[in-house]
Design a protein around this motif. Structure first.
Motif: not given
Length: 154
Positions: A107-113
């Motif tokens: 599982e990959a969780e991308g989050r905008v910084l």
């Protein structure tokens, strides 16, 4: 829209279905087996199941497969804060591989910084089937206008 984990606003089922359909237009994403699982404002969660063709000669997932998962999750996260119709391209990707992965679901969780006028900076955590952090990526995305071969060579 509903509240997701940690107070995040999950995006509606229609947007999730749209992201899933767009991902299927990428032959490479289909070949790797990437799936969009969840979307939230400023983020995306993708998954994949490790198969034999993902493994390198030491019987662990090839780093390029993990980088692809991170890059795709990061890009979809970036699109959640972009204007409708925007075109994005990866400008930079840095990844640290923390654990070998031999099997199971990832599982990959991308989050905008940070979403600026010209660039979007995103981080992505890739977790193995046990939920352990296996890789961490940091990416920068920029706007990519339509280009012809003529405009590139000028």
């Amino acid at each position: 829209m509903g509240k997701g984990n940690e107070g995040r606003t999950e995006l509606n089922a229609e947007l999730l279905a749209y992201a899933q359909s767009r991902l299927k237009l990428s032959n490479f994403s289909v070949l790797v087996g990437l799936e969009v699982k969840r979307l939230f404002e400023g983020g995306a969660v993708l998954g994949m199941t490790v198969n034999e063709h993902h493994l390198q000669i030491h019987n662990v997932v090839h780093g390029g497969v993990i980088a692809t998962l991170a890059d795709t999750a990061g890009a979809i996260a970036a699109y959640t804060v972009s204007a409708v119709g925007a075109e994005l391209a990866t400008i930079e990707l840095k990844i640290n591989y923390l654990l070998p992965i031999a099997e199971g679901k990832l599982e990959a969780e991308g989050r905008v910084l940070r979403a600026g006028r010209n660039f979007i900076v995103v981080e992505c955590d890739i977790r193995n089937a046990q939920g352990h952090l296996a890789a961490k990526a940091l990416m920068t995305f920029g706007g990519a206008g339509a280009r012809t071969q003529q405009s590139v060579s000028e």
